[in-house]
Design a protein around this motif. Structure first.
Motif, PDB file in Angstrom:
ATOM      1  N   GLY A 272       0.826  -1.200   0.000  1.00 16.37           N
ATOM      2  CA  GLY A 272       0.000   0.000   0.000  1.00 16.37           C
ATOM      3  C   GLY A 272       0.860   1.249   0.000  1.00 16.37           C
ATOM      4  O   GLY A 272       2.060   1.205   0.283  1.00 16.37           O
ATOM      5  N   THR A 273       0.256   2.377  -0.300  1.00 13.78           N
ATOM      6  CA  THR A 273       0.993   3.632  -0.360  1.00 13.78           C
ATOM      7  C   THR A 273       1.051   4.335   0.994  1.00 13.78           C
ATOM      8  O   THR A 273       1.650   5.393   1.118  1.00 13.78           O
ATOM      9  CB  THR A 273       0.353   4.570  -1.399  1.00 13.78           C
TER      10      THR A 273
ATOM     11  N   ARG B  50      -3.366   1.525   4.056  1.00 14.87           N
ATOM     12  CA  ARG B  50      -3.817   1.191   2.695  1.00 14.87           C
ATOM     13  C   ARG B  50      -3.331  -0.185   2.257  1.00 14.87           C
ATOM     14  O   ARG B  50      -2.242  -0.609   2.625  1.00 14.87           O
ATOM     15  CB  ARG B  50      -3.324   2.239   1.700  1.00 14.87           C
ATOM     16  N   TRP B  51      -4.154  -0.837   1.448  1.00 12.67           N
ATOM     17  CA  TRP B  51      -3.828  -2.123   0.843  1.00 12.67           C
ATOM     18  C   TRP B  51      -4.156  -2.026  -0.639  1.00 12.67           C
ATOM     19  O   TRP B  51      -5.046  -1.268  -1.043  1.00 12.67           O
ATOM     20  CB  TRP B  51      -4.677  -3.249   1.449  1.00 12.67           C
ATOM     21  N   ARG B  52      -3.461  -2.834  -1.447  1.00 12.03           N
ATOM     22  CA  ARG B  52      -3.757  -2.899  -2.877  1.00 12.03           C
ATOM     23  C   ARG B  52      -3.766  -4.357  -3.320  1.00 12.03           C
ATOM     24  O   ARG B  52      -2.989  -5.172  -2.825  1.00 12.03           O
ATOM     25  CB  ARG B  52      -2.716  -2.133  -3.698  1.00 12.03           C
TER      26      ARG B  52
ATOM     27  N   VAL C  35      -6.152  -2.931 -10.601  1.00 11.36           N
ATOM     28  CA  VAL C  35      -5.613  -2.766  -9.245  1.00 11.36           C
ATOM     29  C   VAL C  35      -6.697  -2.118  -8.407  1.00 11.36           C
ATOM     30  O   VAL C  35      -7.242  -1.071  -8.771  1.00 11.36           O
ATOM     31  CB  VAL C  35      -4.337  -1.898  -9.232  1.00 11.36           C
TER      32      VAL C  35
ATOM     33  N   GLU D 267      -7.714  -0.382  -4.821  1.00 10.63           N
ATOM     34  CA  GLU D 267      -7.127   0.358  -3.702  1.00 10.63           C
ATOM     35  C   GLU D 267      -8.092   0.323  -2.516  1.00 10.63           C
ATOM     36  O   GLU D 267      -9.291   0.570  -2.681  1.00 10.63           O
ATOM     37  CB  GLU D 267      -6.885   1.816  -4.103  1.00 10.63           C
TER      38      GLU D 267
ATOM     39  N   THR E 299      -8.632   1.474   1.751  1.00  6.85           N
ATOM     40  CA  THR E 299      -8.215   2.206   2.947  1.00  6.85           C
ATOM     41  C   THR E 299      -8.928   1.578   4.130  1.00  6.85           C
ATOM     42  O   THR E 299     -10.146   1.382   4.094  1.00  6.85           O
ATOM     43  CB  THR E 299      -8.572   3.701   2.838  1.00  6.85           C
TER      44      THR E 299
ATOM     45  N   GLY F 206      -4.544  -1.942 -14.313  1.00  7.30           N
ATOM     46  CA  GLY F 206      -3.265  -2.432 -13.846  1.00  7.30           C
ATOM     47  C   GLY F 206      -2.339  -2.734 -15.003  1.00  7.30           C
ATOM     48  O   GLY F 206      -2.718  -2.591 -16.173  1.00  7.30           O
TER      49      GLY F 206
END
Length: 197
Positions: free
Chosen positions: A163-164, A168-170, A181, A183, A185, A195
């Motif tokens: 994650g950024t 966060r997870w992706r 992709v 995203e 939170t 992606g």
């Protein structure tokens, strides 16, 4: 979302309770979905100043050298969990603690804690017994409609990505032949974008 009474009475750590915690969640989600986050904030009866203050107090609790630990902080802020139970992740045993989140009645805030009380994960999950979304194609992936686990199951195999930010997870996956992709939170879907092929 269902109707929420404005300004629930403060509870938890020095008046910082579930309502303020939800403002912290919304502050991070506003990075992706500012309109949804603003409408949810108004449903809580909170101003932008209230949200800034809640986030400031949360960050102070997180960074305090006198902090009692992540799990103790959640118990202090959110009160007793709605439910607790053992959870197995691979070969590891942990405890799953769930708290209701009035903004999302079908979700729970889940904290996974190891035997020593260390928090391994903290995010939103579907409430036990609550029906999840029907996810058949990319068009079903609307903001705030699904959790990490639900997207991972619906579009397996998926590839977790870094994650950024810590909250966060992706996930990378393919739907109808298109690489995507997703995203997230705090474990809740925020957006889906193309992606790498």
């Amino acid at each position: 979302m269902t109707a929420i009474p404005p300004k629930p009475p403060p509870a938890g750590s020095g008046g910082f309770g579930p309502a303020a915690f939800q403002l912290v969640l919304l502050r991070r989600m506003a990075d992706f979905q500012p309109d949804l986050a603003e409408r949810a904030r108004l449903r809580l009866g909170a101003s932008l100043a209230d949200q800034r203050q809640a986030n400031k107090r949360w960050q102070a609790m997180v960074r305090s050298p006198r902090s009692r630990g992540t799990l103790a902080r959640y118990r202090s802020v959110l009160g007793p969990p709605e439910s607790t139970g053992p959870r197995r992740i691979g070969d590891l045993e942990c405890e799953a603690l769930l708290w209701p989140v009035p903004l999302w009645p079908d979700l729970r805030f889940e904290v996974l804690a190891g035997p020593d009380g260390a928090v391994w994960n903290e995010w939103l999950v579907r409430a036990p017994g609550a029906p999840g979304p029907v996810l058949e194609g990319a068009e079903d992936l609307r903001p705030w409609s699904a959790t990490v686990d639900e997207v991972a199951r619906a579009f397996a195999p998926v590839r977790p990505m870094e994650g950024t930010a810590p909250t966060r997870w992706r996930l990378a996956f393919t739907a109808s032949g298109t690489p995507l992709v997703a995203e997230f939170t705090y474990g809740l879907l925020q957006e889906v974008r193309p992606g790498a092929a």
